[in-house]
Design a protein around this motif. Sequence first.
Motif, PDB file in Angstrom:
ATOM      1  N   LEU A   1       0.924  -1.204  -0.053  1.00  0.00           N
ATOM      2  CA  LEU A   1       0.121   0.008   0.079  1.00  0.00           C
ATOM      3  C   LEU A   1       0.857   1.213   0.227  1.00  0.00           C
ATOM      4  N   TRP A   2       1.953   1.128   0.101  1.00  0.00           N
ATOM      5  CA  TRP A   2       2.998   2.395  -0.159  1.00  0.00           C
ATOM      6  C   TRP A   2       2.681   2.941  -1.338  1.00  0.00           C
ATOM      7  N   PHE A   3       2.347   2.116  -2.483  1.00  0.00           N
ATOM      8  CA  PHE A   3       2.307   2.667  -3.852  1.00  0.00           C
ATOM      9  C   PHE A   3       0.981   3.657  -3.691  1.00  0.00           C
ATOM     10  N   MET A   4      -0.080   3.421  -2.829  1.00  0.00           N
ATOM     11  CA  MET A   4      -1.023   4.219  -2.836  1.00  0.00           C
ATOM     12  C   MET A   4      -0.923   5.830  -2.557  1.00  0.00           C
ATOM     13  N   VAL A   5       0.125   5.723  -1.219  1.00  0.00           N
ATOM     14  CA  VAL A   5       0.580   7.142  -0.986  1.00  0.00           C
ATOM     15  C   VAL A   5       1.707   7.781  -1.929  1.00  0.00           C
ATOM     16  N   MET A   6       2.322   6.840  -2.379  1.00  0.00           N
ATOM     17  CA  MET A   6       3.670   7.157  -3.057  1.00  0.00           C
ATOM     18  C   MET A   6       3.283   7.959  -4.363  1.00  0.00           C
ATOM     19  N   ILE A   7       2.222   7.823  -4.830  1.00  0.00           N
ATOM     20  CA  ILE A   7       1.645   8.269  -6.204  1.00  0.00           C
ATOM     21  C   ILE A   7       1.111   9.783  -5.710  1.00  0.00           C
ATOM     22  N   ILE A   8       0.642  10.350  -4.525  1.00  0.00           N
ATOM     23  CA  ILE A   8       0.200  11.418  -3.959  1.00  0.00           C
ATOM     24  C   ILE A   8       1.107  12.512  -4.519  1.00  0.00           C
ATOM     25  N   PRO A   9       2.396  12.385  -4.001  1.00  0.00           N
ATOM     26  CA  PRO A   9       3.407  13.520  -4.483  1.00  0.00           C
ATOM     27  C   PRO A   9       3.408  13.938  -5.867  1.00  0.00           C
ATOM     28  N   PHE A  10       3.286  12.826  -6.856  1.00  0.00           N
ATOM     29  CA  PHE A  10       3.011  13.120  -8.035  1.00  0.00           C
ATOM     30  C   PHE A  10       2.047  13.928  -8.704  1.00  0.00           C
ATOM     31  N   TYR A  11       0.805  13.773  -8.171  1.00  0.00           N
ATOM     32  CA  TYR A  11      -0.113  14.823  -8.271  1.00  0.00           C
ATOM     33  C   TYR A  11      -0.102  16.018  -8.020  1.00  0.00           C
ATOM     34  N   PHE A  12       0.670  16.110  -6.637  1.00  0.00           N
ATOM     35  CA  PHE A  12       1.078  17.533  -6.278  1.00  0.00           C
ATOM     36  C   PHE A  12       1.891  18.153  -6.981  1.00  0.00           C
ATOM     37  N   LEU A  13       2.997  17.320  -7.476  1.00  0.00           N
ATOM     38  CA  LEU A  13       4.239  18.186  -8.160  1.00  0.00           C
ATOM     39  C   LEU A  13       3.938  18.055 -10.040  1.00  0.00           C
ATOM     40  N   PHE A  14       2.807  17.774 -10.064  1.00  0.00           N
ATOM     41  CA  PHE A  14       2.439  17.515 -11.661  1.00  0.00           C
ATOM     42  C   PHE A  14       2.582  18.751 -12.438  1.00  0.00           C
ATOM     43  N   PRO A  15       2.273  19.993 -11.694  1.00  0.00           N
ATOM     44  CA  PRO A  15       2.644  21.237 -12.527  1.00  0.00           C
ATOM     45  C   PRO A  15       4.186  21.262 -12.968  1.00  0.00           C
ATOM     46  N   LEU A  16       4.991  20.849 -11.649  1.00  0.00           N
ATOM     47  CA  LEU A  16       6.434  21.058 -12.026  1.00  0.00           C
ATOM     48  C   LEU A  16       6.920  20.226 -12.926  1.00  0.00           C
ATOM     49  N   PHE A  17       6.322  18.847 -12.853  1.00  0.00           N
ATOM     50  CA  PHE A  17       6.683  18.005 -13.962  1.00  0.00           C
ATOM     51  C   PHE A  17       6.305  18.287 -15.265  1.00  0.00           C
ATOM     52  N   ARG A  18       5.383  19.172 -15.388  1.00  0.00           N
ATOM     53  CA  ARG A  18       5.180  19.629 -16.935  1.00  0.00           C
ATOM     54  C   ARG A  18       6.084  20.816 -17.304  1.00  0.00           C
ATOM     55  N   LEU A  19       6.666  21.316 -16.313  1.00  0.00           N
ATOM     56  CA  LEU A  19       7.601  22.236 -16.613  1.00  0.00           C
ATOM     57  C   LEU A  19       9.014  21.419 -17.305  1.00  0.00           C
ATOM     58  N   THR A  20       9.166  20.423 -16.928  1.00  0.00           N
ATOM     59  CA  THR A  20      10.427  19.638 -17.415  1.00  0.00           C
ATOM     60  C   THR A  20      10.451  19.148 -18.564  1.00  0.00           C
ATOM     61  N   ILE A  21       9.548  18.700 -18.931  1.00  0.00           N
ATOM     62  CA  ILE A  21       9.311  18.307 -20.562  1.00  0.00           C
ATOM     63  C   ILE A  21       7.906  19.035 -20.922  1.00  0.00           C
ATOM     64  N   SER A  22       8.152  19.359 -22.334  1.00  0.00           N
ATOM     65  CA  SER A  22       7.070  20.153 -22.931  1.00  0.00           C
ATOM     66  C   SER A  22       7.076  19.938 -24.441  1.00  0.00           C
ATOM     67  N   LYS A  23       5.705  19.885 -24.996  1.00  0.00           N
ATOM     68  CA  LYS A  23       5.716  19.535 -26.470  1.00  0.00           C
ATOM     69  C   LYS A  23       6.167  20.913 -27.314  1.00  0.00           C
ATOM     70  N   ASN A  24       6.124  22.099 -26.499  1.00  0.00           N
ATOM     71  CA  ASN A  24       6.583  23.169 -27.088  1.00  0.00           C
ATOM     72  C   ASN A  24       8.364  23.246 -27.253  1.00  0.00           C
ATOM     73  N   ARG A  25       8.939  22.205 -26.675  1.00  0.00           N
ATOM     74  CA  ARG A  25      10.428  22.319 -26.678  1.00  0.00           C
ATOM     75  C   ARG A  25      10.805  21.421 -27.784  1.00  0.00           C
ATOM     76  N   LYS A  26      12.127  21.311 -28.456  1.00  0.00           N
ATOM     77  CA  LYS A  26      12.635  20.399 -29.181  1.00  0.00           C
ATOM     78  C   LYS A  26      12.778  19.125 -28.571  1.00  0.00           C
ATOM     79  N   TRP A  27      12.526  17.944 -29.474  1.00  0.00           N
ATOM     80  CA  TRP A  27      12.575  16.768 -28.561  1.00  0.00           C
ATOM     81  C   TRP A  27      14.024  16.417 -27.963  1.00  0.00           C
ATOM     82  N   GLN A  28      15.119  16.876 -28.462  1.00  0.00           N
ATOM     83  CA  GLN A  28      16.280  16.717 -27.737  1.00  0.00           C
ATOM     84  C   GLN A  28      16.393  17.118 -26.482  1.00  0.00           C
ATOM     85  N   VAL A  29      15.816  18.330 -26.177  1.00  0.00           N
ATOM     86  CA  VAL A  29      15.747  18.944 -24.864  1.00  0.00           C
ATOM     87  C   VAL A  29      14.892  18.104 -24.063  1.00  0.00           C
TER      88      VAL A  29
END
Length: 282
Positions: free
Chosen positions: A40-68
Amino acid sequence: MDSFYYAWVGFLSGVAATSTWEQLLDIVKLSFTGQASYHLWFMVMIIPFYFLFPLFRLTISKNRKWQVNFTVVTAAFAVNMIFVYTLSKGKIYNDDPQLGFIFNYLDRNFLFWIFYFILGGLVGLYYDHWKTFVRKTWVFSLGLLAICMYIIYAKVSRINAGVTDNPYLFSADVTAPLKPFMMVTILLLICLLFSLAEKIATRHNWPANLLSTFGKYSFGAYLIHAFALRLTNFLAISYLGVIGVFAQTVISFALCSLLSLILCIGISKNRSSAGELLVGRV
């Protein structure tokens, strides 16, 4: 569902709280720390990903070159590998004054799985390219996976040769996912299983139907598999020791998967809200 596993684990341990209030506090604590049952650690482990999702969206973006974007994912792999290597070498432990919180609050485990999350984002952005890549490299991936499986086989064989007390359980640690070697193995498996699933899904036969059914009930099957695994492990350890640890593992895996699916289908037949609560809406 956390409460169900808390009650189950509490019953098995034979340790009861002294009051109803303490029981409720224990349920809350176990639910939010992910320690009610081993998975059940998995159930609580995915919570930070939801909170940090906006940050993760900044790391990769379709508006950048694929190499980046590819460079970002490669960097995430390197960082994740460092985390996993440090953990596997015992540099992170329960009593560590700086990093021990990772074990006490299992949602912090997301640090060891960041790469897979970002990889999923990259695949989503370049799905057609991903499919092309997998199709062109499956033979190469299969060759590398064969080498990895041979190494795993050799390690398990050495354990079986030196351990006389329950080699089945001792061997399970070989494939623990938070190890650098297993990160590479898992990545190869992702590529090959994706390719295989894609081929199966295009056909209308029983393997395709079975795969679709597992996908439909995957959430509930994950939650209930700890209960099913307890039963199949008992069978493997108590009655199948003579056939060797490799056959024990395969049989236990197959039976656990099948039993988890059957239980989920059975629960889902209950059309009340209780059925949806336990296995999800299907």
